[in-house]
Design a protein around this motif. Structure first.
Motif: not given
Length: 342
Positions: A104-115
């Motif tokens: 809920l309402s994150p301050k930051q989102l990070t995708l650390t690698k490709r699928l």
């Protein structure tokens, strides 16, 4: 074409042999390739009042364990997904997996690698929505393998999206040797630079039409039909060039226009099924097409002057190079055709 069997001067023979060797090298490098595999997947993130909704799109055959491939963090903590539903597209090309997370309402989102980071050619398109609006759109590849977003940052500009997809279009041309070979096949007969640019422009206009139709899903053709036809178009161009005679009318622009319609469906395969949003599709699609055209023009400007100079100053070597090029084009096209119907 008439190719006299009289001995060529030593310089002509040397130049011709080098070009023949170059074409054979191209053949050996391209044979192992499937020739048209965009290797795109996508991660679609939607920030909603009830949590984070996540959609993953990947090629059919790679859906096993797809959810476990998601390396997503929210405020520095790994996102744990809950439940999933899976559907397969009508053309048996991609699979869509929907899941969610109690974020809920994150301050930051990070995708650390490709699928699919184990594949150096793979690309993952990341789309982030907040309150139903697209705020971020990016492409992860080997050079840029991660994605990060902060709630305080402004939505991504249209110019930034366009720049990214221009680069994707350029990259897509050079990653698909079948399209390169088709363009090269059209250039083998030579001509003025203006003539050759006219031929490539006809190809661009044609594939732009079907690219738009297919990417917007107005008209769709199965890859099992499109890919063998692309291979046959390469064979046809090679045969037409090999059988051409001096003084005949040049039909290459019409050939490029006709076969360009087929190649457009091939280009669209890279973007049609990865979940590009309707509100950004025009920008992404237009920029991708510009990139494809720039890639093609690069090929023309690299190949055409060399062919023109060779045919002008070393005509016999030029004829030998044309024969070698035609044989390479025909063999590769035939190989890919058999590969794609197998």
């Amino acid at each position: 074409m008439n190719f006299p069997l009289t001995p060529a001067p030593r310089g002509d023979s040397f130049v011709g042999l080098r070009l023949i060797f170059g074409f054979m090298l191209l053949l050996s490098l391209a044979l192992p390739s499937l020739a048209h595999d965009p290797r795109y997947s996508s991660v679609i993130l939607r920030l909603e009042a009830t949590g984070l909704r996540i959609s993953l799109v990947a090629p059919v055959g790679k859906e096993a364990g797809l959810r476990t491939r998601l390396a997503l963090e929210a405020d520095g903590k790994s996102v744990i997904t809950e439940g999933e539903s899976q559907i397969q597209d009508a053309n048996n090309r991609t699979v869509l997996l929907d899941t969610s997370a109690a974020v809920l309402s994150p301050k930051q989102l990070t995708l650390t690698k490709r699928l699919f980071p184990e594949d150096p050619q793979s690309r993952t398109i990341v789309l982030l929505y907040s309150d139903g609006k697209l705020v971020q759109e990016t492409v992860l590849d080997a050079a840029h393998p991660s994605f990060s977003w902060e709630a305080t940052q402004a939505p991504e500009s249209k110019l930034s999206v366009a720049r990214r997809f221009v680069l994707e279009g350029i990259s897509h041309i050079f990653a698909g040797p079948d399209h390169i070979l088709f363009v090269v096949g059209l250039l083998l007969l030579g001509g003025t630079l203006r003539q050759l640019l006219k031929i490539v422009t006809a190809f661009t206009l044609a594939h732009s039409v079907t690219l738009c139709l297919a990417a917007t899903k107005t008209v769709m053709l199965s890859p099992s039909i499109v890919e063998p036809l692309i291979a046959l178009s390469i064979v046809a161009v090679g045969v037409d060039t090999l059988l051409a005679k001096p003084g005949e009318r040049d039909f290459r622009a019409l050939i490029a226009l006709g076969f360009g319609l087929i190649h457009g469906f091939g280009f669209a395969g890279a973007l049609a099924e990865v979940g590009l949003p309707k509100e950004a599709l025009g920008i992404s699609l237009g920029a991708f097409n510009v990139g494809v055209e720039l890639g093609q023009l690069t090929i023309v400007l690299a190949v055409a002057p060399a062919l023109i100079l060779l045919q002008k100053h070393h005509p016999r070597a030029g004829r030998r190079a044309t024969i070698a090029g035609c044989v390479t084009v025909i063999l590769l096209g035939a190989f890919w055709f058999l590969q794609r119907i197998g």
